[in-house]
Structures are given as structure tokens and as C-alpha cells.
Enzyme design. Structure first.
Site, PDB file in Angstrom:
ATOM      1  N   SER A  20       0.836  -1.217   0.000  1.00 32.67           N
ATOM      2  CA  SER A  20       0.000   0.000   0.000  1.00 32.67           C
ATOM      3  C   SER A  20       0.863   1.257   0.000  1.00 32.67           C
ATOM      4  CB  SER A  20      -0.894   0.039   1.248  1.00 32.67           C
ATOM      5  OG  SER A  20      -1.858  -0.957   1.210  1.00 32.67           O
ATOM      6  N   GLY A  88      -6.027  -3.399  -8.109  1.00 32.86           N
ATOM      7  CA  GLY A  88      -7.127  -2.482  -7.809  1.00 32.86           C
ATOM      8  C   GLY A  88      -6.625  -1.158  -7.265  1.00 32.86           C
ATOM      9  N   ARG A 116     -13.862  -6.375 -10.976  1.00 36.58           N
ATOM     10  CA  ARG A 116     -13.963  -5.655  -9.700  1.00 36.58           C
ATOM     11  C   ARG A 116     -14.639  -4.295  -9.903  1.00 36.58           C
ATOM     12  NH1 ARG A 116      -8.279  -6.329  -6.701  1.00 36.58           N
ATOM     13  NH2 ARG A 116      -9.451  -5.366  -5.018  1.00 36.58           N
ATOM     14  N   SER A 160     -13.455   2.391   2.479  1.00 38.05           N
ATOM     15  CA  SER A 160     -12.476   1.934   1.489  1.00 38.05           C
ATOM     16  C   SER A 160     -11.353   2.948   1.375  1.00 38.05           C
ATOM     17  CB  SER A 160     -13.152   1.754   0.120  1.00 38.05           C
ATOM     18  OG  SER A 160     -12.171   1.687  -0.900  1.00 38.05           O
ATOM     19  N   GLN A 162      -9.058   2.890  -0.754  1.00 43.71           N
ATOM     20  CA  GLN A 162      -8.805   3.189  -2.167  1.00 43.71           C
ATOM     21  C   GLN A 162      -9.729   4.291  -2.674  1.00 43.71           C
ATOM     22  OE1 GLN A 162      -8.939  -0.507  -4.349  1.00 43.71           O
ATOM     23  NE2 GLN A 162      -7.183  -1.358  -3.268  1.00 43.71           N
ATOM     24  N   ASP A 307      -7.819  -7.358   4.488  1.00 44.93           N
ATOM     25  CA  ASP A 307      -6.981  -8.356   3.814  1.00 44.93           C
ATOM     26  C   ASP A 307      -6.616  -9.524   4.725  1.00 44.93           C
ATOM     27  OD1 ASP A 307      -6.916  -7.188   1.302  1.00 44.93           O
ATOM     28  OD2 ASP A 307      -5.209  -5.914   1.781  1.00 44.93           O
ATOM     29  N   LYS A 334     -12.770  -8.872  -3.827  1.00 47.68           N
ATOM     30  CA  LYS A 334     -11.300  -8.839  -3.898  1.00 47.68           C
ATOM     31  C   LYS A 334     -10.835  -9.604  -5.143  1.00 47.68           C
ATOM     32  CE  LYS A 334     -10.277  -6.351  -0.280  1.00 47.68           C
ATOM     33  NZ  LYS A 334      -9.382  -5.189  -0.371  1.00 47.68           N
ATOM     34  N   ARG A 338     -13.403 -13.978  -1.737  1.00 44.53           N
ATOM     35  CA  ARG A 338     -12.604 -14.622  -0.688  1.00 44.53           C
ATOM     36  C   ARG A 338     -13.448 -15.400   0.322  1.00 44.53           C
ATOM     37  NH1 ARG A 338      -7.846 -10.015  -0.117  1.00 44.53           N
ATOM     38  NH2 ARG A 338      -6.709 -10.749  -1.953  1.00 44.53           N
ATOM     39  N   ARG A 380      -3.411 -14.003  -1.745  1.00 41.49           N
ATOM     40  CA  ARG A 380      -3.578 -14.130  -0.286  1.00 41.49           C
ATOM     41  C   ARG A 380      -4.184 -15.479   0.103  1.00 41.49           C
ATOM     42  NH1 ARG A 380      -1.693  -9.378   1.501  1.00 41.49           N
ATOM     43  NH2 ARG A 380      -2.260  -7.511   0.312  1.00 41.49           N
TER      44      ARG A 380
END
EC number: 2.5.1.19
Length: 421
Positions: A20, A88, A116, A160, A162, A307, A334, A338, A380
Site C-alpha cells: 500500500s 485495484g 472488480r 475503502s 482506495q 486483507d 477482492k 474470498r 492471499r
């Protein structure tokens, strides 16, 4: 690749640099007024996409990922579409940046990224004055016609980092102040770094206020990635003969949700901050934790560990009682769904787990028998099931394990270093 049970797990390690923070360091150095020097950047498929896009826009880079000099130049309209790969973060953060430049750009990605949702960044950036065209108005490929933007006050529908970062980065070049209000706090790297660079940013709880500004180049060392360290920290707690220390890791309080949950579960775990360099950096120590107790993950921690949430299921297998994760529907959006991938593969390994629309429940203590899993190309999930193999009875065969290169290219190398078989 088959991961076999380990007799013992022990070692001191440092994990790869934070993904990140690497994305943000590259982007902010390209937006600065003068040159920057960046140390210890993560080189992986995702961060290479951000680097390559900035280079195509005119930014000049010198050196390697251990020490990189960045020479910003005014962005020039690229002739070709810009490839975001599976990232993303690249897509959403660069959308915010590109929205504020009066030029035309197209972003596209691989098949996973193209599924996404992007409407969440399109909406606020269009409110600021940019124009977007996207597949079904929500998915890549996406064309951006940047503009001179106006600051807005925007409530994000989900917590979020992002989306928040996209709006704040767009706000740097907008007229008037930009305000982002989230339903819960998400990781705060963007506003923390901007504030440290002298940009007028005020944070009150889940509200961030930014005034447009320019800033000078900077020097930064990127800390180790707590999301990568998480796999080793969880392994240290659930393996019956383990002691692990992770050094030089980022301990930003908006990223330590998993550590907080592990403490609630009774893990033998401690961490301390040893230095500050735009971000807090420190050491995490963990050892075998035979008395883990199930927990309902507090709602306010969910966005701070999005995450790491699947790892809570792994902890739950070895904990007494119920472990529950809810309010985590974001996990379905994701690199893979997930929640579904976690539940389906755990069942293949003989673990009983209940799936909810927004999470899962697991009742311990159980054991992981072993078998084959398909992480569906999600880095992940591949790492999570590799850790599961080390604490299983018969080993776990992980399909397409190479996908870990997206964020953690030397994952298996580090794993071999701490495992005594």
C-alpha cells in the site's frame, strides 16, 4: 505444490516492503514539485503497474527498487491505454490522479481486475467534474476525460482506503476543499503521508478534510508489510512448536486490526514501535498459543484488517468455541470472492465452516486433515492455505501457488527459512 506439516517453526525475519505504501510513495513522488528518493520499495506485479503507468505519463525514475530517485515532470497524454494488471490500488488511485489532468486516458486490467467494481470511484470523481466511460458503467476498461475539478463533500458507501485516496488525490488539484466521510475508519496511509508532506489535511474520526496544495519532493523508507507479516504471525500462534519475530514492519494503527483480534483471542503476542519515518515501524513477536478462544470480530476492526480477515478463520480452527466474522461483504469483491474460496477450500481440507453473505463462522477446536485446494489465482488465499498445510495432518496441495508473486514474490523462500521439518 504440496506443503507438508512442519515439526517446528522458528526464526527472526523481515517481510517484503509494504505494498500500500509503495503505491502511494510512487504516486506522491510523481506529483511532487521536486525530486524524491525512495528506499526499500516493494517490487511485485502490482507495484510495477503503478511504476510503469507513471513512467508512461512522463515521470523519470533512476536506480532500483532498493533506492529509487524520482524526477517528476508535468504529465503528458499517453498514446496507448494504461495497463493496471491485477492491481485495484493502481486503478483506483490513478483514477483520482488522472481525473484532475485535462487529458484523455484509458485504464484496463486482467480478467480478475475487470470483474472488480469501479463505480465507487467513478461516482465521486464525476461529481468533482471529470468524465468517465466504463463497461456497464462499473468495470474496466475505463476511459477518463480529466478536467479542472471542484472540491466536494462525499460520504463513501463503504469504508475503502482506495476510494478515499482517489478522492483526496483528485482534491490536491481541485478548486476548494475536499471532504471525505467514511462509515468506518479505513487505513490512513494517504492522508498521513500528505499531512507529513505539508499538505493541509485534517482528520477527525472518519472525516478527512483536504485543501488543494502542492508539495516538495521527499525522502522515505518503506516499512515491511504487516499484511505479509500476518501469515507468519498467525503461523506462530497456531503451530504447536513455534516462536517467530518479525522486524522492521509497519505498525500503522489503521493496519494492526489482526494483532488486536489475536490479543482478544489470547495469543502469546506482543509488538512495539521502534521508529517513525512518515509511518510507525517496529517489531512483532509471537509464539505457540495453545489457549486461543473464539471471538466475534468487532465491526469497527473489519475495515482495518480486510486483507487479513480470512486468516481469522485459520485462527478459529485452533480456538476454543465460535469465531465469527460479519460485515465483511467487501471480501467478495477482492481478487477472488474470498468468502466463497475460503469456505469451499476449508471444506475440502475437512474443516467445518459456515458461510454467510457477509462473512463466516467456525467452531473450534478442529483439525486440518489435508487435501488439495484451489486459491483461484488469489495470492492471499494461496498463502493462507500454504500456512494451513504446515499445521495440517497430511499436508495441503496448493494449485497455482505462483500467484503469490502479486504481493509477496519470496513468500516460499521465507517460509523455508522458518520451517524445521
Amino acid at each position: 505444490m504440496k506443503v507438508l506439516p512442519a515439526k517446528k517453526v522458528e526464526g527472526v525475519l523481515s517481510v517484503p516492503p509494504d505494498k500500500s505504501i509503495t503505491h502511494r510513495a510512487l504516486i506522491l513522488s510523481a506529483l511532487a514539485e521536486s525530486e524524491s528518493t525512495l528506499y526499500n520499495l516493494l517490487r511485485c506485479l502490482d507495484t510495477e503497474r503503478t511504476h510503469d503507468i507513471l513512467e508512461k505519463l512522463g515521470t523519470r525514475f533512476e536506480g532500483d527498487w532498493e533506492k529509487m530517485k524520482v524526477f517528476p515532470k508535468p504529465f503528458a497524454e499517453p498514446i496507448e491505454p494504461l495497463f493496471c494488471g491485477n492491481s485495484g490500488t493502481t486503478t483506483r488511485l490513478m483514477s483520482g490522479v488522472l481525473a484532475s489532468y485535462e487529458m484523455f486516458t484509458v485504464l484496463y486490467g486482467d480478467s480478475s481486475l475487470s470483474r472488480r467494481p469501479m463505480r465507487r470511484v467513478i461516482e465521486p470523481l464525476e461529481m468533482m467534474g471529470a468524465r468517465f466511460m466504463a463497461r456497464q458503467n462499473n468495470y474496466l476498461p475505463m476511459a477518463i476525460k480529466g478536467n479542472h475539478l471542484s472540491g466536494i463533500s462525499y460520504k463513501t458507501p463503504v469504508a475503502s482506503a482506495q476510494v478515499k485516496s482517489a478522492v483526496l488525490l483528485a482534491g490536491l488539484r481541485a478548486s476548494g476543499r475536499t471532504i471525505v466521510i467514511e462509515p468506518a475508519k479505513s487505513r490512513d496511509h494517504t492522508e498521513r503521508m500528505l499531512k507529513n508532506l505539508g499538505v493541509p489535511v485534517e482528520v477527525e474520526g472518519t472525516r478527512v478534510v483536504l485543501e488543494p496544495a502542492t508539495f516538495r519532493g521527499f525522502t522515505m523508507k518503506v516499512p515491511g508489510d504487516i499484511s505479509s507479516a500476518a501469515f507468519f504471525v498467525v503461523l506462530g500462534a497456531i503451530h504447536p512448536n513455534a516462536r517467530i519475530t518479525v522486524t522492521d514492519v509497519g505498525l500503522n494503527p489503521t493496519r494492526t486490526g489482526l494483532l488486536e483480534v489475536m490479543k482478544l483471542m489470547g495469543a502469546n503476542l506482543e509488538w512495539e514501535i521502534t521508529e517513525e519515518n512518515l509511518e510507525p515501524i517496529g517489531t512483532v513477536r509471537v509464539e505457540t498459543s495453545p489457549n486461543l478462544k473464539g471471538v466475534v470480530v468487532p465491526e469497527h476492526l473489519v475495515p482495518l484488517m480486510i486483507d487479513e480477515l480470512p486468516l481469522v478463520a485459520l485462527l478459529g480452527v485452533f480456538a476454543e468455541g465460535e469465531t465469527v466474522v460479519r460485515n465483511a461483504e467487501e471480501l467478495r469483491k477482492k481478487e477472488s470472492d474470498r468468502i466463497r474460496v475460503l469456505v469451499e477450500n476449508f471444506k475440502r481440507l475437512g474443516v467445518e465452516i459456515e458461510e454467510f453473505k457477509d462473512g463466516f463462522k467456525i467452531v473450534g477446536k478442529q483439525s486440518i486433515k489435508g487435501g488439495s485446494v484451489d486459491p483461484e489465482g488469489d495470492h492471499r488465499m494461496a498463502m493462507l492455505f500454504s500456512i494451513a498445510g504446515l499445521v495440517s495432518e497430511e499436508g495441503v496441495d496448493v494449485k497455482d501457488h505462483e500467484c503469490v508473486a502479486v504481493s509477496f514474490p519470496n513468500f516460499y523462500e521465507l517460509l523455508e527459512r522458518v520451517v524445521i521439518s
